[in-house]
Design an enzyme around this catalytic site. Structure first.
Site, PDB file in Angstrom:
ATOM      1  CD  GLN A  89      89.609  59.522 -91.223  1.00 35.32           C
ATOM      2  OE1 GLN A  89      89.099  58.416 -91.184  1.00 35.32           O
ATOM      3  NE2 GLN A  89      89.083  60.560 -90.589  1.00 35.32           N
ATOM      4  CG  HIS A 154      85.104  56.734 -90.548  1.00 35.95           C
ATOM      5  ND1 HIS A 154      83.873  56.879 -89.973  1.00 35.95           N
ATOM      6  CD2 HIS A 154      85.779  57.861 -90.252  1.00 35.95           C
ATOM      7  CE1 HIS A 154      83.809  58.049 -89.357  1.00 35.95           C
ATOM      8  NE2 HIS A 154      84.946  58.663 -89.530  1.00 35.95           N
ATOM      9  CD  GLU A 247      80.024  53.650 -78.487  1.00 40.04           C
ATOM     10  OE1 GLU A 247      80.337  52.473 -78.796  1.00 40.04           O
ATOM     11  OE2 GLU A 247      78.885  54.102 -78.624  1.00 40.04           O
ATOM     12  CE1 TYR A 257      80.232  45.517 -77.660  1.00 48.35           C
ATOM     13  CE2 TYR A 257      80.190  44.092 -79.591  1.00 48.35           C
ATOM     14  CZ  TYR A 257      80.390  44.268 -78.226  1.00 48.35           C
ATOM     15  OH  TYR A 257      80.736  43.208 -77.434  1.00 48.35           O
ATOM     16  CE1 TYR A 268      83.099  64.496 -86.224  1.00 47.32           C
ATOM     17  CE2 TYR A 268      83.013  63.374 -88.335  1.00 47.32           C
ATOM     18  CZ  TYR A 268      83.498  63.458 -87.049  1.00 47.32           C
ATOM     19  OH  TYR A 268      84.361  62.507 -86.580  1.00 47.32           O
TER      20      TYR A 268
END
Lengths: 375, 153
Positions: A89, A154, A247, A257, A268
Protein backbone atom coordinates in the site's frame (compact mmCIF):
# COMPACT_ATOMS: atom_id res chain seq x y z
CA UNK A 1 -9.06 -41.50 -2.39
CA UNK A 2 -11.57 -39.43 -0.48
CA UNK A 3 -8.68 -38.29 1.64
CA UNK A 4 -6.82 -36.73 -1.29
CA UNK A 5 -9.86 -34.66 -2.32
CA UNK A 6 -9.89 -32.75 0.93
CA UNK A 7 -7.02 -30.35 0.07
CA UNK A 8 -8.81 -29.30 -3.09
CA UNK A 9 -11.97 -28.67 -1.09
CA UNK A 10 -9.97 -26.62 1.34
CA UNK A 11 -8.34 -24.54 -1.42
CA UNK A 12 -11.77 -23.96 -2.93
CA UNK A 13 -13.07 -22.72 0.40
CA UNK A 14 -10.15 -20.31 0.65
CA UNK A 15 -10.72 -18.96 -2.83
CA UNK A 16 -14.46 -18.59 -2.40
CA UNK A 17 -14.41 -16.93 1.00
CA UNK A 18 -15.07 -13.19 1.38
CA UNK A 19 -18.13 -11.04 1.22
CA UNK A 20 -19.82 -8.89 -1.38
CA UNK A 21 -21.96 -5.87 -0.74
CA UNK A 22 -23.98 -3.99 -3.31
CA UNK A 23 -26.67 -1.41 -3.46
CA UNK A 24 -29.01 -0.03 -6.08
CA UNK A 25 -29.61 3.24 -4.30
CA UNK A 26 -27.54 5.12 -6.88
CA UNK A 27 -30.34 4.70 -9.41
CA UNK A 28 -32.13 7.59 -7.78
CA UNK A 29 -29.57 10.15 -8.97
CA UNK A 30 -28.56 8.71 -12.33
CA UNK A 31 -30.86 11.12 -14.15
CA UNK A 32 -29.28 14.14 -12.46
CA UNK A 33 -25.63 13.73 -13.38
CA UNK A 34 -23.42 13.09 -16.35
CA UNK A 35 -19.91 11.70 -16.31
CA UNK A 36 -16.86 12.13 -18.49
CA UNK A 37 -13.42 10.60 -18.31
CA UNK A 38 -10.84 13.35 -17.79
CA UNK A 39 -7.76 11.14 -17.79
CA UNK A 40 -6.97 7.45 -17.93
CA UNK A 41 -3.97 5.18 -17.88
CA UNK A 42 -2.85 6.50 -14.51
CA UNK A 43 -0.76 4.06 -12.51
CA UNK A 44 -2.54 3.63 -9.18
CA UNK A 45 -3.71 7.25 -8.81
CA UNK A 46 -4.12 8.12 -5.16
CA UNK A 47 -4.65 11.84 -4.59
CA UNK A 48 -5.80 14.82 -6.59
CA UNK A 49 -5.61 18.52 -5.82
CA UNK A 50 -6.46 21.58 -7.84
CA UNK A 51 -3.79 24.25 -8.29
CA UNK A 52 -6.06 26.46 -10.40
CA UNK A 53 -9.56 26.32 -11.82
CA UNK A 54 -8.40 24.23 -14.78
CA UNK A 55 -5.32 22.52 -13.51
CA UNK A 56 -4.80 19.68 -11.07
CA UNK A 57 -2.01 17.57 -9.71
CA UNK A 58 -2.40 13.81 -9.40
CA UNK A 59 -0.19 11.44 -7.46
CA UNK A 60 0.44 7.93 -8.71
CA UNK A 61 1.31 5.48 -5.96
CA UNK A 62 4.08 4.20 -8.23
CA UNK A 63 5.92 7.46 -7.63
CA UNK A 64 4.99 10.01 -10.27
CA UNK A 65 3.29 13.35 -9.79
CA UNK A 66 1.20 14.18 -12.86
CA UNK A 67 -0.43 17.36 -14.07
CA UNK A 68 -3.82 17.55 -15.78
CA UNK A 69 -4.41 20.87 -17.55
CA UNK A 70 -7.72 21.76 -19.18
CA UNK A 71 -8.80 18.15 -19.06
CA UNK A 72 -5.58 16.85 -20.67
CA UNK A 73 -3.02 14.69 -18.89
CA UNK A 74 0.51 16.00 -19.38
CA UNK A 75 2.50 12.98 -20.59
CA UNK A 76 5.61 14.17 -18.74
CA UNK A 77 5.54 13.66 -14.97
CA UNK A 78 6.62 16.53 -12.76
CA UNK A 79 10.34 16.29 -12.06
CA UNK A 80 11.97 16.41 -8.65
CA UNK A 81 9.66 14.05 -6.80
CA UNK A 82 11.64 12.05 -4.21
CA UNK A 83 12.20 8.32 -4.67
CA UNK A 84 9.39 6.39 -3.01
CA UNK A 85 8.90 2.83 -1.85
CA UNK A 86 6.21 1.52 -4.18
CA UNK A 87 5.22 -1.72 -2.49
CA UNK A 88 2.03 -3.05 -0.99
CA UNK A 89 0.00 0.00 0.00
CA UNK A 90 3.05 2.24 -0.02
CA UNK A 91 4.19 4.79 -2.56
CA UNK A 92 3.55 8.41 -3.42
CA UNK A 93 0.33 9.17 -1.59
CA UNK A 94 -1.11 12.59 -0.81
CA UNK A 95 -0.58 15.88 -2.62
CA UNK A 96 -1.88 19.02 -0.97
CA UNK A 97 -1.44 22.66 -1.97
CA UNK A 98 -0.52 25.33 0.51
CA UNK A 99 -3.41 27.64 1.46
CA UNK A 100 -1.29 30.44 -0.08
CA UNK A 101 -0.25 28.43 -3.12
CA UNK A 102 -1.05 31.29 -5.50
CA UNK A 103 1.67 33.33 -3.77
CA UNK A 104 4.23 30.75 -2.66
CA UNK A 105 3.73 27.76 -5.04
CA UNK A 106 4.24 25.38 -2.14
CA UNK A 107 2.87 21.86 -2.18
CA UNK A 108 3.03 19.02 0.33
CA UNK A 109 3.57 15.36 -0.46
CA UNK A 110 3.30 12.26 1.68
CA UNK A 111 5.00 9.04 0.66
CA UNK A 112 6.61 5.88 1.96
CA UNK A 113 10.37 5.52 1.55
CA UNK A 114 13.08 3.22 2.88
CA UNK A 115 14.67 4.22 6.15
CA UNK A 116 18.06 5.74 5.38
CA UNK A 117 19.88 3.81 8.13
CA UNK A 118 17.95 0.52 7.85
CA UNK A 119 16.85 0.12 4.23
CA UNK A 120 14.83 -3.02 4.97
CA UNK A 121 12.56 -0.82 7.04
CA UNK A 122 10.48 2.05 5.76
CA UNK A 123 8.58 5.04 7.02
CA UNK A 124 5.96 7.59 6.11
CA UNK A 125 7.44 10.90 5.00
CA UNK A 126 5.89 14.33 4.52
CA UNK A 127 7.76 16.96 2.56
CA UNK A 128 7.17 20.50 1.43
CA UNK A 129 8.42 21.62 -1.99
CA UNK A 130 7.99 24.50 -4.38
CA UNK A 131 6.44 23.85 -7.78
CA UNK A 132 8.34 25.80 -10.41
CA UNK A 133 7.05 25.04 -13.88
CA UNK A 134 7.21 21.29 -14.13
CA UNK A 135 9.84 20.82 -11.43
CA UNK A 136 9.73 20.50 -7.63
CA UNK A 137 12.47 22.46 -5.89
CA UNK A 138 13.43 23.51 -2.36
CA UNK A 139 12.42 20.22 -0.76
CA UNK A 140 12.07 20.22 2.97
CA UNK A 141 11.23 17.19 5.10
CA UNK A 142 8.53 18.05 7.63
CA UNK A 143 7.74 14.68 9.14
CA UNK A 144 9.03 11.11 9.25
CA UNK A 145 7.09 8.48 11.10
CA UNK A 146 8.95 6.83 13.92
CA UNK A 147 9.80 4.06 14.52
CA UNK A 148 10.26 2.76 10.97
CA UNK A 149 8.27 -0.33 10.04
CA UNK A 150 8.89 -3.63 8.27
CA UNK A 151 5.43 -3.77 6.69
CA UNK A 152 4.24 -1.97 3.56
CA UNK A 153 0.69 -1.28 4.66
CA UNK A 154 -1.49 1.05 6.70
CA UNK A 155 0.36 4.31 6.20
CA UNK A 156 -2.61 6.63 6.52
CA UNK A 157 -0.78 9.43 4.69
CA UNK A 158 -3.59 11.97 4.41
CA UNK A 159 -2.86 15.66 4.93
CA UNK A 160 -5.13 18.58 5.75
CA UNK A 161 -4.72 22.15 6.94
CA UNK A 162 -6.46 23.44 10.02
CA UNK A 163 -7.73 27.00 9.93
CA UNK A 164 -4.72 28.18 11.97
CA UNK A 165 -2.37 27.05 9.21
CA UNK A 166 -1.05 23.98 11.01
CA UNK A 167 -0.89 20.71 9.14
CA UNK A 168 -2.56 17.47 10.19
CA UNK A 169 -0.91 14.24 9.06
CA UNK A 170 -2.54 10.84 9.42
CA UNK A 171 -0.15 8.03 10.27
CA UNK A 172 -1.53 4.50 10.11
CA UNK A 173 -0.86 1.61 12.45
CA UNK A 174 1.41 -0.33 10.07
CA UNK A 175 -0.87 -3.40 10.42
CA UNK A 176 1.55 -5.51 12.47
CA UNK A 177 1.97 -2.76 15.08
CA UNK A 178 -1.65 -2.12 15.97
CA UNK A 179 -1.16 -2.21 19.75
CA UNK A 180 1.23 0.74 19.36
CA UNK A 181 -1.77 2.89 18.42
CA UNK A 182 -2.55 3.04 22.16
CA UNK A 183 0.94 4.23 23.15
CA UNK A 184 1.98 7.86 22.86
CA UNK A 185 5.69 7.25 22.24
CA UNK A 186 5.36 6.43 18.55
CA UNK A 187 3.53 7.46 15.37
CA UNK A 188 1.55 4.26 14.71
CA UNK A 189 -2.19 4.96 14.54
CA UNK A 190 -1.96 8.69 15.19
CA UNK A 191 -2.93 12.05 13.79
CA UNK A 192 -0.02 14.42 14.21
CA UNK A 193 -0.12 18.20 14.00
CA UNK A 194 2.89 20.16 12.82
CA UNK A 195 3.72 23.61 11.55
CA UNK A 196 4.61 24.04 7.90
CA UNK A 197 8.26 24.54 8.83
CA UNK A 198 8.27 21.12 10.54
CA UNK A 199 8.20 22.52 14.07
CA UNK A 200 5.64 21.43 16.64
CA UNK A 201 2.84 23.75 17.74
CA UNK A 202 3.11 24.60 21.42
CA UNK A 203 -0.62 24.07 21.98
CA UNK A 204 -0.63 20.44 20.90
CA UNK A 205 -2.44 18.28 23.49
CA UNK A 206 0.49 16.15 24.66
CA UNK A 207 3.32 18.69 24.73
CA UNK A 208 3.49 18.54 28.51
CA UNK A 209 2.96 14.82 29.00
CA UNK A 210 6.14 12.87 29.85
CA UNK A 211 7.09 10.15 27.34
CA UNK A 212 4.52 11.36 24.81
CA UNK A 213 5.55 12.66 21.40
CA UNK A 214 4.53 16.32 21.34
CA UNK A 215 3.39 16.24 17.71
CA UNK A 216 0.60 13.73 18.46
CA UNK A 217 -2.83 15.30 18.15
CA UNK A 218 -5.07 12.22 18.54
CA UNK A 219 -4.48 8.49 18.85
CA UNK A 220 -6.03 5.03 18.78
CA UNK A 221 -6.52 5.05 15.00
CA UNK A 222 -6.00 2.30 12.42
CA UNK A 223 -5.53 3.25 8.76
CA UNK A 224 -6.81 6.77 8.30
CA UNK A 225 -7.44 7.59 4.66
CA UNK A 226 -10.03 10.32 4.83
CA UNK A 227 -9.53 13.65 6.53
CA UNK A 228 -11.55 16.83 6.10
CA UNK A 229 -11.91 20.04 8.04
CA UNK A 230 -15.32 21.67 8.10
CA UNK A 231 -15.75 25.43 7.97
CA UNK A 232 -16.47 25.50 11.70
CA UNK A 233 -13.21 23.66 12.38
CA UNK A 234 -14.75 20.24 12.94
CA UNK A 235 -12.33 17.51 11.91
CA UNK A 236 -13.81 14.40 10.33
CA UNK A 237 -11.67 11.37 9.74
CA UNK A 238 -12.43 7.94 8.40
CA UNK A 239 -10.33 4.86 8.71
CA UNK A 240 -10.14 1.42 7.24
CA UNK A 241 -11.13 -0.95 9.96
CA UNK A 242 -10.68 -4.68 10.03
CA UNK A 243 -13.61 -6.76 8.73
CA UNK A 244 -16.71 -4.87 9.72
CA UNK A 245 -14.97 -2.03 11.51
CA UNK A 246 -14.57 0.87 9.06
CA UNK A 247 -15.22 4.07 10.99
CA UNK A 248 -16.13 7.71 10.54
CA UNK A 249 -14.92 9.76 13.48
CA UNK A 250 -15.24 13.32 14.65
CA UNK A 251 -11.73 13.98 15.89
CA UNK A 252 -10.85 16.18 18.83
CA UNK A 253 -7.32 16.92 20.04
CA UNK A 254 -6.00 14.64 22.74
CA UNK A 255 -8.73 12.04 22.36
CA UNK A 256 -8.29 8.28 22.10
CA UNK A 257 -10.27 6.61 19.33
CA UNK A 258 -9.83 3.17 20.79
CA UNK A 259 -8.11 1.03 18.19
CA UNK A 260 -7.44 -1.81 18.80
CA UNK A 261 -8.75 -1.93 22.38
CA UNK A 262 -12.29 -1.29 21.18
CA UNK A 263 -13.51 -2.07 17.70
CA UNK A 264 -16.58 -3.22 15.83
CA UNK A 265 -14.55 -5.33 13.45
CA UNK A 266 -12.74 -8.66 13.50
CA UNK A 267 -9.36 -9.57 12.10
CA UNK A 268 -8.92 -10.78 8.51
CA UNK A 269 -8.19 -14.20 9.99
CA UNK A 270 -11.62 -14.11 11.62
CA UNK A 271 -10.04 -13.69 15.06
CA UNK A 272 -11.57 -11.36 17.59
CA UNK A 273 -9.31 -8.35 18.00
CA UNK A 274 -11.09 -7.19 21.09
CA UNK A 275 -14.34 -8.29 22.70
CA UNK A 276 -14.96 -4.66 23.65
CA UNK A 277 -16.73 -2.03 21.58
CA UNK A 278 -16.72 0.80 24.10
CA UNK A 279 -14.74 2.20 26.99
CA UNK A 280 -15.29 5.37 29.04
CA UNK A 281 -11.92 6.83 28.03
CA UNK A 282 -12.29 6.08 24.34
CA UNK A 283 -14.33 7.79 21.67
CA UNK A 284 -17.13 6.17 19.68
CA UNK A 285 -17.30 6.55 15.91
CA UNK A 286 -20.03 8.66 14.36
CA UNK A 287 -20.68 5.68 12.14
CA UNK A 288 -19.18 2.30 11.38
CA UNK A 289 -19.72 -0.02 8.45
CA UNK A 290 -20.39 -3.73 8.70
CA UNK A 291 -19.77 -5.18 6.19
CA UNK A 292 -16.75 -3.04 5.42
CA UNK A 293 -16.70 -0.61 2.51
CA UNK A 294 -12.93 0.08 2.55
CA UNK A 295 -13.22 3.89 2.71
CA UNK A 296 -10.41 5.50 0.75
CA UNK A 297 -10.99 9.26 0.59
CA UNK A 298 -13.39 11.94 1.71
CA UNK A 299 -14.55 15.46 0.97
CA UNK A 300 -16.98 17.86 2.52
CA UNK A 301 -18.98 19.18 -0.40
CA UNK A 302 -19.07 22.98 -0.60
CA UNK A 303 -19.75 23.43 -4.33
CA UNK A 304 -22.57 25.18 -6.14
CA UNK A 305 -23.19 22.60 -8.85
CA UNK A 306 -25.18 20.36 -6.51
CA UNK A 307 -26.62 22.80 -3.97
CA UNK A 308 -28.70 20.12 -2.24
CA UNK A 309 -25.49 18.26 -1.42
CA UNK A 310 -23.75 21.18 0.30
CA UNK A 311 -22.47 20.21 3.72
CA UNK A 312 -22.61 16.49 2.90
CA UNK A 313 -19.63 14.22 3.34
CA UNK A 314 -18.70 12.12 0.31
CA UNK A 315 -16.63 9.03 0.99
CA UNK A 316 -15.03 7.01 -1.78
CA UNK A 317 -15.00 3.28 -1.16
CA UNK A 318 -12.98 0.44 -2.63
CA UNK A 319 -15.32 -2.43 -1.74
CA UNK A 320 -17.33 -3.13 -3.73
CA UNK A 321 -16.58 0.27 -5.26
CA UNK A 322 -18.85 3.24 -4.83
CA UNK A 323 -19.27 6.61 -3.12
CA UNK A 324 -21.17 7.10 0.10
CA UNK A 325 -22.98 10.41 0.52
CA UNK A 326 -23.54 11.17 4.16
CA UNK A 327 -25.95 13.90 5.10
CA UNK A 328 -24.80 15.54 8.29
CA UNK A 329 -26.95 17.30 10.84
CA UNK A 330 -25.57 18.61 14.14
CA UNK A 331 -22.38 16.69 13.41
CA UNK A 332 -24.26 13.42 13.17
CA UNK A 333 -24.90 11.23 10.15
CA UNK A 334 -28.63 11.33 9.44
CA UNK A 335 -28.72 9.78 5.97
CA UNK A 336 -26.51 7.60 3.79
CA UNK A 337 -26.82 7.16 0.05
CA UNK A 338 -24.73 4.89 -2.17
CA UNK A 339 -23.68 6.51 -5.45
CA UNK A 340 -21.58 5.73 -8.53
CA UNK A 341 -21.53 1.96 -8.24
CA UNK A 342 -20.61 1.48 -11.89
CA UNK A 343 -16.93 2.46 -11.83
CA UNK A 344 -15.40 -0.27 -9.67
CA UNK A 345 -12.98 0.50 -6.85
CA UNK A 346 -12.86 4.23 -6.19
CA UNK A 347 -9.63 5.41 -4.63
CA UNK A 348 -10.50 9.01 -3.93
CA UNK A 349 -12.98 11.78 -4.51
CA UNK A 350 -12.38 15.52 -4.79
CA UNK A 351 -14.51 18.53 -5.55
CA UNK A 352 -13.48 20.75 -8.47
CA UNK A 353 -13.63 24.54 -8.24
CA UNK A 354 -16.75 24.51 -10.45
CA UNK A 355 -18.51 22.19 -8.01
CA UNK A 356 -18.26 19.05 -10.09
CA UNK A 357 -16.98 15.89 -8.45
CA UNK A 358 -13.84 14.10 -9.59
CA UNK A 359 -13.78 10.36 -8.94
CA UNK A 360 -10.41 8.62 -8.93
CA UNK A 361 -10.60 4.94 -9.84
CA UNK A 362 -8.11 2.49 -8.40
CA UNK A 363 -5.56 0.27 -10.11
CA UNK A 364 -2.98 0.17 -12.88
CA UNK A 365 -5.35 1.81 -15.34
CA UNK A 366 -6.75 4.43 -13.02
CA UNK A 367 -9.09 7.09 -14.34
CA UNK A 368 -10.22 10.54 -13.35
CA UNK A 369 -13.97 10.77 -13.91
CA UNK A 370 -15.78 14.08 -13.71
CA UNK A 371 -19.34 13.99 -12.39
CA UNK A 372 -21.33 17.07 -13.39
CA UNK A 373 -24.93 18.13 -13.19
CA UNK A 374 -26.77 17.09 -16.32
CA UNK A 375 -27.43 20.07 -18.57
CA UNK B 1 -6.76 -46.20 6.32
CA UNK B 2 -9.76 -44.91 8.26
CA UNK B 3 -7.75 -45.02 11.47
CA UNK B 4 -4.98 -43.08 9.76
CA UNK B 5 -7.44 -40.41 8.65
CA UNK B 6 -8.79 -40.21 12.19
CA UNK B 7 -5.30 -39.77 13.55
CA UNK B 8 -4.58 -37.09 10.98
CA UNK B 9 -7.79 -35.23 11.80
CA UNK B 10 -7.02 -35.35 15.52
CA UNK B 11 -3.53 -33.97 14.88
CA UNK B 12 -5.12 -31.27 12.70
CA UNK B 13 -7.52 -30.38 15.52
CA UNK B 14 -4.65 -30.27 18.01
CA UNK B 15 -2.63 -27.88 15.83
CA UNK B 16 -5.65 -25.71 15.02
CA UNK B 17 -6.68 -25.49 18.67
CA UNK B 18 -3.17 -24.46 19.73
CA UNK B 19 -2.84 -21.90 16.92
CA UNK B 20 -6.24 -20.32 17.50
CA UNK B 21 -6.02 -20.14 21.28
CA UNK B 22 -2.55 -18.62 21.03
CA UNK B 23 -3.97 -15.75 18.96
CA UNK B 24 -6.80 -15.37 21.46
CA UNK B 25 -4.34 -15.31 24.34
CA UNK B 26 -2.07 -12.81 22.56
CA UNK B 27 -4.95 -10.38 22.12
CA UNK B 28 -6.36 -10.81 25.63
CA UNK B 29 -3.00 -10.53 27.38
CA UNK B 30 -2.42 -7.21 25.68
CA UNK B 31 -5.92 -5.99 26.52
CA UNK B 32 -5.35 -6.99 30.15
CA UNK B 33 -2.05 -5.07 30.11
CA UNK B 34 -3.85 -1.82 29.30
CA UNK B 35 -6.42 -2.44 32.03
CA UNK B 36 -9.32 -3.54 29.88
CA UNK B 37 -11.77 -5.65 31.90
CA UNK B 38 -10.66 -9.13 30.87
CA UNK B 39 -12.20 -11.73 33.19
CA UNK B 40 -12.68 -15.50 32.90
CA UNK B 41 -15.99 -15.11 31.13
CA UNK B 42 -14.36 -12.90 28.51
CA UNK B 43 -11.51 -15.41 28.11
CA UNK B 44 -13.82 -18.38 27.57
CA UNK B 45 -16.14 -16.46 25.30
CA UNK B 46 -13.25 -15.11 23.21
CA UNK B 47 -11.72 -18.57 22.91
CA UNK B 48 -14.98 -20.13 21.77
CA UNK B 49 -15.64 -17.31 19.32
CA UNK B 50 -12.16 -17.55 17.82
CA UNK B 51 -12.34 -21.33 17.47
CA UNK B 52 -15.46 -20.90 15.35
CA UNK B 53 -14.71 -17.63 13.56
CA UNK B 54 -11.08 -18.22 12.64
CA UNK B 55 -12.24 -21.32 10.84
CA UNK B 56 -15.30 -19.85 9.20
CA UNK B 57 -15.46 -16.04 9.19
CA UNK B 58 -12.01 -14.98 8.07
CA UNK B 59 -10.56 -14.40 4.64
CA UNK B 60 -9.10 -17.89 4.95
CA UNK B 61 -10.04 -20.77 7.30
CA UNK B 62 -7.08 -21.37 9.58
CA UNK B 63 -7.90 -25.07 9.76
CA UNK B 64 -7.70 -25.20 5.96
CA UNK B 65 -4.23 -23.66 5.92
CA UNK B 66 -3.02 -26.06 8.59
CA UNK B 67 -4.69 -28.97 6.80
CA UNK B 68 -2.78 -28.27 3.61
CA UNK B 69 0.47 -27.66 5.50
CA UNK B 70 0.28 -30.81 7.60
CA UNK B 71 -0.85 -32.96 4.67
CA UNK B 72 2.13 -31.95 2.55
CA UNK B 73 4.51 -32.25 5.50
CA UNK B 74 3.26 -35.68 6.59
CA UNK B 75 3.34 -37.11 3.07
CA UNK B 76 6.90 -35.83 2.73
CA UNK B 77 7.78 -37.33 6.12
CA UNK B 78 6.33 -40.66 5.09
CA UNK B 79 8.53 -40.72 1.99
CA UNK B 80 11.58 -39.78 4.03
CA UNK B 81 10.71 -42.49 6.55
CA UNK B 82 11.33 -45.15 3.89
CA UNK B 83 15.09 -44.70 4.16
CA UNK B 84 15.43 -42.67 7.33
CA UNK B 85 16.10 -44.23 10.69
CA UNK B 86 14.63 -41.34 12.65
CA UNK B 87 11.89 -42.51 14.98
CA UNK B 88 8.51 -41.70 13.51
CA UNK B 89 7.21 -39.51 16.34
CA UNK B 90 10.25 -37.29 16.00
CA UNK B 91 10.19 -37.33 12.22
CA UNK B 92 6.53 -36.31 12.11
CA UNK B 93 7.13 -33.76 14.86
CA UNK B 94 9.77 -32.17 12.66
CA UNK B 95 7.36 -32.33 9.72
CA UNK B 96 4.55 -30.69 11.73
CA UNK B 97 6.91 -27.98 12.92
CA UNK B 98 8.10 -27.40 9.36
CA UNK B 99 4.50 -27.12 8.17
CA UNK B 100 3.66 -24.40 10.68
CA UNK B 101 7.00 -22.69 10.07
CA UNK B 102 6.19 -22.59 6.36
CA UNK B 103 2.76 -21.09 7.06
CA UNK B 104 4.01 -18.35 9.37
CA UNK B 105 7.06 -17.62 7.21
CA UNK B 106 5.46 -17.70 3.77
CA UNK B 107 2.28 -15.79 4.59
CA UNK B 108 4.07 -12.46 5.19
CA UNK B 109 5.96 -12.88 1.91
CA UNK B 110 2.64 -13.03 0.10
CA UNK B 111 1.10 -10.06 1.92
CA UNK B 112 3.60 -7.17 2.13
CA UNK B 113 5.27 -8.57 5.25
CA UNK B 114 1.94 -8.67 7.07
CA UNK B 115 1.35 -11.38 9.64
CA UNK B 116 -2.33 -12.14 9.14
CA UNK B 117 -2.41 -14.48 12.14
CA UNK B 118 -2.10 -12.04 15.02
CA UNK B 119 -0.32 -14.51 17.26
CA UNK B 120 2.45 -14.87 14.69
CA UNK B 121 3.57 -11.24 14.75
CA UNK B 122 6.44 -11.79 17.15
CA UNK B 123 9.37 -14.20 17.01
CA UNK B 124 8.13 -15.82 20.23
CA UNK B 125 4.67 -16.19 18.69
CA UNK B 126 6.09 -17.80 15.57
CA UNK B 127 8.17 -20.16 17.70
CA UNK B 128 5.10 -21.16 19.68
CA UNK B 129 3.20 -21.96 16.50
CA UNK B 130 6.07 -24.10 15.25
CA UNK B 131 5.96 -26.00 18.55
CA UNK B 132 2.20 -26.41 18.06
CA UNK B 133 2.93 -28.05 14.71
CA UNK B 134 5.54 -30.27 16.34
CA UNK B 135 3.06 -31.43 18.99
CA UNK B 136 0.50 -32.26 16.30
CA UNK B 137 3.14 -34.10 14.30
CA UNK B 138 4.36 -36.00 17.34
CA UNK B 139 0.82 -37.15 18.00
CA UNK B 140 0.43 -38.32 14.40
CA UNK B 141 3.78 -40.10 14.38
CA UNK B 142 3.07 -41.82 17.68
CA UNK B 143 0.17 -43.78 16.24
CA UNK B 144 0.59 -46.88 14.10
CA UNK B 145 0.25 -46.27 10.39
CA UNK B 146 -0.68 -48.46 7.45
CA UNK B 147 2.08 -50.97 6.83
CA UNK B 148 3.54 -50.47 10.31
CA UNK B 149 3.69 -53.15 12.95
CA UNK B 150 1.62 -52.53 16.06
CA UNK B 151 4.74 -51.45 17.85
CA UNK B 152 4.68 -47.90 19.14
CA UNK B 153 7.96 -46.27 18.21
Amino acid sequence: MKFTNLPMLCVSLVLCSGSVFSSDESLAIETEVETEILAEGLNHPWSVTFISADEMLVTELSGDLRRVSNGRLNPRPIMGVPEVLFAGQGGLSEVLVDPNFADNSLIYLSFSAPDTDKPKLNQLNVIQARLEGNVLVDHKTLFQSDPPRRTAAHYGARLAFLADGTLLVTSGDGFNYREQAQALDNHFGKIVRINTDGSIPEDNPFTNRPNALPEIWSYGHRNLQGLVIADDGTVYEHEHGPQGGDELNLVLPGKNYGWPAITYGVDYSGAMISPFTEHPDMEQPLKYWDPSIAPSGMILYRGDMFPHWQGNLFISALVPGDVRRLKMQDKQVVEEETLFTEFGRIRNIVSAPDGSLILVTDGEDGKLIRVSAKK
Amino acid sequence: MIKQIQTFLISLIIATFLVVTQTTATNLIWLQSINMPVDMQVVLSAMATDLVDMNSRGAFPVIGLIFVGLLIAFITARIIAIWSSIKKPYLYALAGGAALLAIVALMPLAFYNLDLIAGARTVAGKAYLVVAGMIAGYYFGSHPQQGDSNEIH
